[in-house]
Design a protein around this motif. Structure first.
Motif, mmCIF file in Angstrom:
data_model
loop_
_atom_site.group_PDB
_atom_site.id
_atom_site.type_symbol
_atom_site.label_atom_id
_atom_site.label_comp_id
_atom_site.label_asym_id
_atom_site.label_seq_id
_atom_site.Cartn_x
_atom_site.Cartn_y
_atom_site.Cartn_z
ATOM 1 N N LEU A 296 24.639 21.510 113.674
ATOM 2 C CA LEU A 296 25.477 22.697 113.807
ATOM 3 C C LEU A 296 24.679 23.921 113.392
ATOM 4 N N ARG A 297 25.255 25.101 113.662
ATOM 5 C CA ARG A 297 24.694 26.362 113.191
ATOM 6 C C ARG A 297 25.795 27.201 112.569
ATOM 7 N N THR A 298 25.465 27.861 111.472
ATOM 8 C CA THR A 298 26.467 28.670 110.788
ATOM 9 C C THR A 298 26.860 29.870 111.646
ATOM 10 N N ASP A 299 28.117 30.327 111.479
ATOM 11 C CA ASP A 299 28.626 31.439 112.280
ATOM 12 C C ASP A 299 28.191 32.791 111.707
ATOM 13 N N GLU A 300 28.769 33.863 112.209
ATOM 14 C CA GLU A 300 28.352 35.201 111.815
ATOM 15 C C GLU A 300 28.553 35.468 110.325
ATOM 16 N N GLN A 301 29.484 34.761 109.711
ATOM 17 C CA GLN A 301 29.727 34.903 108.273
ATOM 18 C C GLN A 301 29.027 33.817 107.454
ATOM 19 N N GLY A 302 28.111 33.083 108.097
ATOM 20 C CA GLY A 302 27.381 32.035 107.401
ATOM 21 C C GLY A 302 28.200 30.787 107.124
ATOM 22 N N ARG A 303 29.321 30.621 107.832
ATOM 23 C CA ARG A 303 30.218 29.499 107.555
ATOM 24 C C ARG A 303 29.906 28.287 108.438
ATOM 25 N N ARG B 67 29.130 27.734 103.129
ATOM 26 C CA ARG B 67 28.446 28.922 103.646
ATOM 27 C C ARG B 67 26.959 28.818 103.328
ATOM 28 N N THR B 68 26.160 29.451 104.152
ATOM 29 C CA THR B 68 24.748 29.638 103.839
ATOM 30 C C THR B 68 24.581 31.071 103.352
ATOM 31 N N LEU B 69 23.931 31.215 102.181
ATOM 32 C CA LEU B 69 23.887 32.501 101.492
ATOM 33 C C LEU B 69 22.471 32.858 101.064
ATOM 34 N N ASP B 70 22.188 34.143 101.082
ATOM 35 C CA ASP B 70 20.983 34.708 100.473
ATOM 36 C C ASP B 70 21.491 35.571 99.333
ATOM 37 N N GLY B 71 21.558 34.985 98.139
ATOM 38 C CA GLY B 71 22.267 35.638 97.042
ATOM 39 C C GLY B 71 23.752 35.581 97.319
ATOM 40 N N THR B 72 24.368 36.743 97.560
ATOM 41 C CA THR B 72 25.788 36.781 97.928
ATOM 42 C C THR B 72 25.985 37.147 99.393
ATOM 43 N N SER B 73 24.901 37.391 100.125
ATOM 44 C CA SER B 73 24.995 37.793 101.530
ATOM 45 C C SER B 73 24.968 36.575 102.434
ATOM 46 N N PRO B 74 25.873 36.500 103.412
ATOM 47 C CA PRO B 74 25.867 35.363 104.329
ATOM 48 C C PRO B 74 24.647 35.378 105.234
ATOM 49 N N VAL B 75 24.171 34.189 105.580
ATOM 50 C CA VAL B 75 23.046 34.040 106.510
ATOM 51 C C VAL B 75 23.577 33.333 107.755
ATOM 52 N N PRO B 76 23.700 34.053 108.868
ATOM 53 C CA PRO B 76 24.209 33.423 110.088
ATOM 54 C C PRO B 76 23.130 32.643 110.825
ATOM 55 N N GLY B 77 23.566 31.767 111.715
ATOM 56 C CA GLY B 77 22.645 31.085 112.615
ATOM 57 C C GLY B 77 21.745 30.053 111.981
ATOM 58 N N VAL B 78 22.073 29.595 110.781
ATOM 59 C CA VAL B 78 21.251 28.596 110.102
ATOM 60 C C VAL B 78 21.492 27.220 110.728
ATOM 61 N N SER B 79 20.423 26.504 111.024
ATOM 62 C CA SER B 79 20.534 25.138 111.534
ATOM 63 C C SER B 79 20.805 24.177 110.388
ATOM 64 N N ILE B 80 21.848 23.368 110.549
ATOM 65 C CA ILE B 80 22.184 22.342 109.558
ATOM 66 C C ILE B 80 22.329 21.001 110.274
ATOM 67 N N TYR B 81 21.571 20.029 109.802
ATOM 68 C CA TYR B 81 21.675 18.648 110.272
ATOM 69 C C TYR B 81 22.230 17.839 109.113
ATOM 70 N N VAL B 82 23.373 17.203 109.307
ATOM 71 C CA VAL B 82 23.977 16.380 108.266
ATOM 72 C C VAL B 82 23.953 14.927 108.701
ATOM 73 N N PHE B 83 23.752 14.030 107.732
ATOM 74 C CA PHE B 83 23.784 12.605 108.046
ATOM 75 C C PHE B 83 24.141 11.811 106.796
#
Length: 208
Positions: A107-114, A64-80
């Motif tokens: 990818l981009r994280t979903d509404e729950q930051g997943r 998950r992408t988090l701001d403290g304990t709150s999920p952050v949706p729509g984050v761009s993640i590039y993995v390699f």
């Protein structure tokens, strides 16, 4: 003969003054701020980086992408990462290979930051623990270059045996990590009935 594929990991290269690191006061080398490492707005939150025909042990990573304990949706993640033989690319020498790796995904994280991706466990090189690199970008937050390492890595076991830390000081205290504890996540794995390894890697977002 193929170009030399084995160099220090990206975070270490940056820590000791690799290309563009000294010019970029962010938590990421400047080349990785290029649009090619940003996921399209409609990118899925679950992707396959390496197909079933790719040699190596299957691996599924969630987080998950988090701001403290709150999920952050729509984050761009590039993995390699490297292939099972420790190569980023078969016909390109590093650091160019790290900028154009064969095994990568957006990818981009979903509404729950997943997020979720399926791939293979990377190979190691030059006595560096095997790792997956992350480029994490979202409006209002600092772009970050992060790593995922694996707790059962034999290279880490050897370091522990002689009393050395998992993450060398040159990486932990370098200009990218800046001693942030989550810059390199060393995570345990579990294996399911089909022999697929699973792990998680949450990401703390840092506000600008």
């Amino acid at each position: 003969m193929l170009p030399d594929k084995r160099v220090a990991p990206l975070l270490l290269l940056v820590a000791v003054g690799g290309t563009a690191a000294s010019q970029e006061p962010e938590l990421i080398p400047a080349p990785y701020l290029s649009p090619q490492y940003v996921a399209p707005p409609i990118a899925p939150s679950s992707i396959i980086v390496a197909g079933r025909d790719e040699p190596g042990e299957r691996l599924v990573v969630t987080g998950r992408t988090l701001d403290g304990t709150s999920p952050v949706p729509g984050v761009s993640i590039y993995v390699f990462h490297t292939d099972v033989e420790g190569r980023y690319a078969r016909n390109i020498s590093t650091p160019e290979a790290e900028l154009n790796p064969r095994l990568h995904g957006l990818l981009r994280t979903d509404e729950q930051g997943r997020y979720r991706y399926e791939t293979i466990r990377p190979g190691s090189y030059e006595n560096n623990a095997a790792h997956v690199h992350y480029v994490v970008i979202a409006p209002g937050y600092k772009p970050r270059l992060l790593d995922l390492w694996f707790d059962d890595d034999p290279i880490l076991a050897a370091r522990r045996k002689v009393g050395e830390p998992d993450v060398p000081a040159g990486i932990r205290n370098g200009s990218v990590c800046r001693s942030l504890a989550d810059c390199v996540a060393v995570r345990p794995l579990t294996r399911d009935a089909n022999g697929v390894s699973h792990t998680t890697r949450d990401i703390q977002m840092i506000r600008r």
